[in-house]
Design a protein around this motif. Structure first.
Motif, PDB file in Angstrom:
ATOM      1  N   LYS A 186      29.857 136.468  31.386  1.00  0.00           N
ATOM      2  CA  LYS A 186      29.033 135.394  30.814  1.00  0.00           C
ATOM      3  C   LYS A 186      29.513 134.024  31.291  1.00  0.00           C
ATOM      4  O   LYS A 186      28.708 133.153  31.631  1.00  0.00           O
ATOM      5  CB  LYS A 186      29.055 135.473  29.285  1.00  0.00           C
ATOM      6  CG  LYS A 186      28.250 136.636  28.720  1.00  0.00           C
ATOM      7  CD  LYS A 186      28.257 136.662  27.200  1.00  0.00           C
ATOM      8  CE  LYS A 186      29.571 137.104  26.635  1.00  0.00           C
ATOM      9  NZ  LYS A 186      29.530 137.331  25.169  1.00  0.00           N
ATOM     10  N   LEU A 187      30.812 133.837  31.325  1.00  0.00           N
ATOM     11  CA  LEU A 187      31.357 132.564  31.794  1.00  0.00           C
ATOM     12  C   LEU A 187      31.055 132.336  33.275  1.00  0.00           C
ATOM     13  O   LEU A 187      30.862 131.194  33.706  1.00  0.00           O
ATOM     14  CB  LEU A 187      32.866 132.519  31.550  1.00  0.00           C
ATOM     15  CG  LEU A 187      33.302 132.432  30.090  1.00  0.00           C
ATOM     16  CD1 LEU A 187      34.783 132.769  29.942  1.00  0.00           C
ATOM     17  CD2 LEU A 187      33.019 131.055  29.502  1.00  0.00           C
ATOM     18  N   GLN A 188      30.985 133.426  34.039  1.00  0.00           N
ATOM     19  CA  GLN A 188      30.678 133.305  35.465  1.00  0.00           C
ATOM     20  C   GLN A 188      29.269 132.765  35.721  1.00  0.00           C
ATOM     21  O   GLN A 188      28.977 132.298  36.826  1.00  0.00           O
ATOM     22  CB  GLN A 188      30.829 134.670  36.145  1.00  0.00           C
ATOM     23  CG  GLN A 188      32.256 135.138  36.275  1.00  0.00           C
ATOM     24  CD  GLN A 188      32.346 136.576  36.775  1.00  0.00           C
ATOM     25  OE1 GLN A 188      31.406 137.368  36.587  1.00  0.00           O
ATOM     26  NE2 GLN A 188      33.458 136.931  37.391  1.00  0.00           N
ATOM     27  N   GLN A 189      28.402 132.832  34.733  1.00  0.00           N
ATOM     28  CA  GLN A 189      27.015 132.385  34.910  1.00  0.00           C
ATOM     29  C   GLN A 189      26.862 130.866  34.766  1.00  0.00           C
ATOM     30  O   GLN A 189      25.797 130.325  35.056  1.00  0.00           O
ATOM     31  CB  GLN A 189      26.102 133.087  33.897  1.00  0.00           C
ATOM     32  CG  GLN A 189      26.239 134.600  33.856  1.00  0.00           C
ATOM     33  CD  GLN A 189      26.157 135.248  35.222  1.00  0.00           C
ATOM     34  OE1 GLN A 189      25.245 134.978  36.004  1.00  0.00           O
ATOM     35  NE2 GLN A 189      27.122 136.111  35.525  1.00  0.00           N
ATOM     36  N   LEU A 190      27.917 130.192  34.331  1.00  0.00           N
ATOM     37  CA  LEU A 190      27.827 128.746  34.104  1.00  0.00           C
ATOM     38  C   LEU A 190      27.728 127.978  35.422  1.00  0.00           C
ATOM     39  O   LEU A 190      28.391 128.325  36.407  1.00  0.00           O
ATOM     40  CB  LEU A 190      29.043 128.262  33.311  1.00  0.00           C
ATOM     41  CG  LEU A 190      29.202 128.819  31.896  1.00  0.00           C
ATOM     42  CD1 LEU A 190      30.553 128.429  31.316  1.00  0.00           C
ATOM     43  CD2 LEU A 190      28.067 128.335  30.987  1.00  0.00           C
ATOM     44  N   LYS A 191      26.939 126.925  35.421  1.00  0.00           N
ATOM     45  CA  LYS A 191      26.774 126.085  36.614  1.00  0.00           C
ATOM     46  C   LYS A 191      27.098 124.615  36.358  1.00  0.00           C
ATOM     47  O   LYS A 191      27.468 123.895  37.275  1.00  0.00           O
ATOM     48  CB  LYS A 191      25.341 126.217  37.151  1.00  0.00           C
ATOM     49  CG  LYS A 191      25.032 127.592  37.744  1.00  0.00           C
ATOM     50  CD  LYS A 191      23.644 127.618  38.361  1.00  0.00           C
ATOM     51  CE  LYS A 191      23.379 128.964  39.035  1.00  0.00           C
ATOM     52  NZ  LYS A 191      22.022 129.009  39.655  1.00  0.00           N
ATOM     53  N   LYS A 192      26.942 124.172  35.133  1.00  0.00           N
ATOM     54  CA  LYS A 192      27.166 122.768  34.822  1.00  0.00           C
ATOM     55  C   LYS A 192      28.671 122.486  34.705  1.00  0.00           C
ATOM     56  O   LYS A 192      29.446 123.375  34.343  1.00  0.00           O
ATOM     57  CB  LYS A 192      26.430 122.371  33.540  1.00  0.00           C
ATOM     58  CG  LYS A 192      24.907 122.438  33.687  1.00  0.00           C
ATOM     59  CD  LYS A 192      24.211 121.956  32.432  1.00  0.00           C
ATOM     60  CE  LYS A 192      22.696 121.978  32.610  1.00  0.00           C
ATOM     61  NZ  LYS A 192      22.251 121.040  33.668  1.00  0.00           N
ATOM     62  N   PRO A 193      29.086 121.260  35.002  1.00  0.00           N
ATOM     63  CA  PRO A 193      30.520 120.926  35.029  1.00  0.00           C
ATOM     64  C   PRO A 193      31.200 121.114  33.678  1.00  0.00           C
ATOM     65  O   PRO A 193      30.617 120.869  32.620  1.00  0.00           O
ATOM     66  CB  PRO A 193      30.534 119.446  35.440  1.00  0.00           C
ATOM     67  CG  PRO A 193      29.217 119.210  36.103  1.00  0.00           C
ATOM     68  CD  PRO A 193      28.244 120.113  35.413  1.00  0.00           C
ATOM     69  N   LEU A 194      32.452 121.561  33.737  1.00  0.00           N
ATOM     70  CA  LEU A 194      33.294 121.721  32.555  1.00  0.00           C
ATOM     71  C   LEU A 194      34.443 120.728  32.613  1.00  0.00           C
ATOM     72  O   LEU A 194      35.022 120.488  33.674  1.00  0.00           O
ATOM     73  CB  LEU A 194      33.870 123.141  32.491  1.00  0.00           C
ATOM     74  CG  LEU A 194      32.915 124.284  32.187  1.00  0.00           C
ATOM     75  CD1 LEU A 194      33.628 125.621  32.397  1.00  0.00           C
ATOM     76  CD2 LEU A 194      32.383 124.196  30.767  1.00  0.00           C
ATOM     77  N   ASP A 195      34.777 120.183  31.454  1.00  0.00           N
ATOM     78  CA  ASP A 195      35.922 119.281  31.381  1.00  0.00           C
ATOM     79  C   ASP A 195      37.214 120.036  31.121  1.00  0.00           C
ATOM     80  O   ASP A 195      38.249 119.763  31.743  1.00  0.00           O
ATOM     81  CB  ASP A 195      35.701 118.236  30.275  1.00  0.00           C
ATOM     82  CG  ASP A 195      34.519 117.350  30.563  1.00  0.00           C
ATOM     83  OD1 ASP A 195      34.576 116.583  31.528  1.00  0.00           O
ATOM     84  OD2 ASP A 195      33.513 117.452  29.828  1.00  0.00           O
ATOM     85  N   ILE A 196      37.167 120.988  30.195  1.00  0.00           N
ATOM     86  CA  ILE A 196      38.372 121.710  29.784  1.00  0.00           C
ATOM     87  C   ILE A 196      38.065 123.201  29.680  1.00  0.00           C
ATOM     88  O   ILE A 196      37.032 123.590  29.135  1.00  0.00           O
ATOM     89  CB  ILE A 196      38.891 121.200  28.423  1.00  0.00           C
ATOM     90  CG1 ILE A 196      39.337 119.737  28.522  1.00  0.00           C
ATOM     91  CG2 ILE A 196      40.048 122.060  27.910  1.00  0.00           C
ATOM     92  CD1 ILE A 196      39.681 119.114  27.171  1.00  0.00           C
TER      93      ILE A 196
END
Length: 425
Positions: A186-196
């Motif tokens: 599920k985390l691998q599907q993220l595209k938008k920037p992460l801060d932490i």
């Protein structure tokens, strides 16, 4: 001990963080390593920083082994050797005797009250002002985007579902905190920037990006054992490219810088546990954009949960996640952001007794915490009728040229006793 801890925090600051503090209004986030139930020391140290240094702390994030123990039953459902089992301090915050002075987020480690955290697979309040992030999640606070992954890696459980259910046996208490592939997927599907990004386990291979020789001098086994850490999360870091990645578990401070192909970099820091000679706390200052300093669900994460809902399972059998792109469509993210109230509700409820018999509680109905029920309703409201995701879980391993080659064979079991000693220092 408070003054000593503060001096260590100040010494760990980068020149960039000092510049941020002086140049503009910032949001100040404290990161803590392994908590091990020592909440009072952590909160007292942060209060000292505010009082003596004039530095407001907006948020505390704990990197696991939080030990949200409400009562004796929770204590007996925690994977800790008998001689280390202590009630510690969380029960006072659960019962209402104390209130956390700082909004606190935490992920699970490998020493947690399994039957308590079981109630909140998507996350939720475990006490007023203390929020568990679930197996994996993304949250927003003050314009800062924070992702988390609970647990440690064990190859023989990685492709299984979250099958553990109360009443837990001794094996379930241990396997409950093992990272599952579907949560990483599920985390691998993220595209938008992460801060932490926050994990408990170290990403396997991270020591190659820091001072490995210095680490070897005081924690040689971390350097000498090539199987330590999660073999999936270094690639996850390189894909998501968060500005910061924090973890704990090994009770050792270890900084590293991981460069990315797009010229950005991730600042990595592993922290210790709450002991006088360990560096267990770090405060970072990030630019503040004026967003409310409250917890919000993340629209992209909710969209990912909807798109991967049919892939989630609770089987004891290994079920490989499929190939294909399950990332959220921008239109769906925007629709959720417009139509759904993303503010995390203050809906904490006591579902078990506390150490104070006079404090009322509402027993669980069918093992589902009311907070989990509300999140499931929220996800239903995010599900677009015209976009039903059809997916089936493969019962055999699928070929994927980009997959991480995991050592899931017999030698994983052979190493288990050695790793158990490492993971329970």
């Amino acid at each position: 001990m408070q003054k000593e801890n503060v001096e260590k925090v100040e010494n760990l600051k980068s020149s960039e963080e000092r510049s941020n503090e002086n140049a503009q209004e910032t949001i100040n986030i404290a990161i803590e390593g392994c908590c091990h139930g020592d909440l009072d020391i952590i909160y007292d140290t942060l209060s000292y920083i505010q009082r003596e240094k004039g530095k407001r702390i907006d948020l505390l994030i704990c990197c696991g082994d939080f030990q949200a123990v409400r009562n004796e039953e929770d204590l007996n459902n925690m994977s800790v050797k008998q001689k280390y089992r202590e009630m510690k301090e969380f029960h006072k915050y659960y019962s209402g005797e104390k209130v956390a002075p700082f909004l606190t987020l935490f992920i699970g480690g490998n020493h947690e009250a399994s039957n308590h955290l079981y109630e909140l697979p998507y996350g939720g309040w475990v006490a007023p002002n203390i929020y568990y992030m679930g197996f994996s999640t993304v949250l927003n606070f003050g314009g800062i985007r924070i992702a988390g992954l609970t647990g440690i890696f064990k190859g023989f459980d990685f492709e299984k579902g979250h099958y553990e259910k109360p009443p837990f046996n001794e094996s379930d208490i241990v396997s409950f905190y093992h990272v599952r592939e579907m949560d990483v997927f599920k985390l691998q599907q993220l595209k938008k920037p992460l801060d932490i990004f926050v994990s408990h386990d170290w990403p396997r291979g991270i020591i190659e990006y820091g001072n490995k020789n210095q680490l070897h001098r005081y924690k040689p086994f971390i350097v000498e054992d090539p199987h330590i850490g999660n073999p999936t999360t270094l690639n996850l870091m390189k894909k998501l490219k968060p500005s910061y990645w924090f973890c704990a578990h090994m009770h050792a401070k270890f900084p590293a810088i991981v460069p990315h192909e797009d010229q950005t970099e991730t600042k990595f820091l592993a922290l210790g546990k709450v002991l006088p000679k360990q560096e267990f706390l770090q405060v970072i200052s990030l630019p503040y954009n004026g967003s409310p300093k409250e917890l919000y669900y993340d629209a992209e994460w909710l969209a990912v949960l909807v798109r991967t809902k049919e892939l989630m399972h609770d089987s004891r059998f290994k079920n490989k996640m499929p190939n294909g792109d399950f990332s959220a469509q921008e239109t769906q993210i925007e629709k959720i952001a417009r139509s759904v109230d993303l503010k995390v509700p203050l809906n904490f409820v006591r579902t078990a007794s506390s150490t104070n018999p006079d404090v009322p509680f509402t027993p669980l109905n069918g093992n589902e915490n009311p907070q989990t029920i509300e999140i499931l309703k929220l996800l239903d409201s995010c599900q677009p009728v015209e976009e039903k995701v059809e997916a089936s879980i493969a019962q055999t391993k699928l070929e994927d040229p980009e997959e991480i080659d995991l050592d899931l064979g017999e030698d994983d079991d052979e190493r288990d006793e050695k790793r158990r000693k490492i993971e329970n220092p």
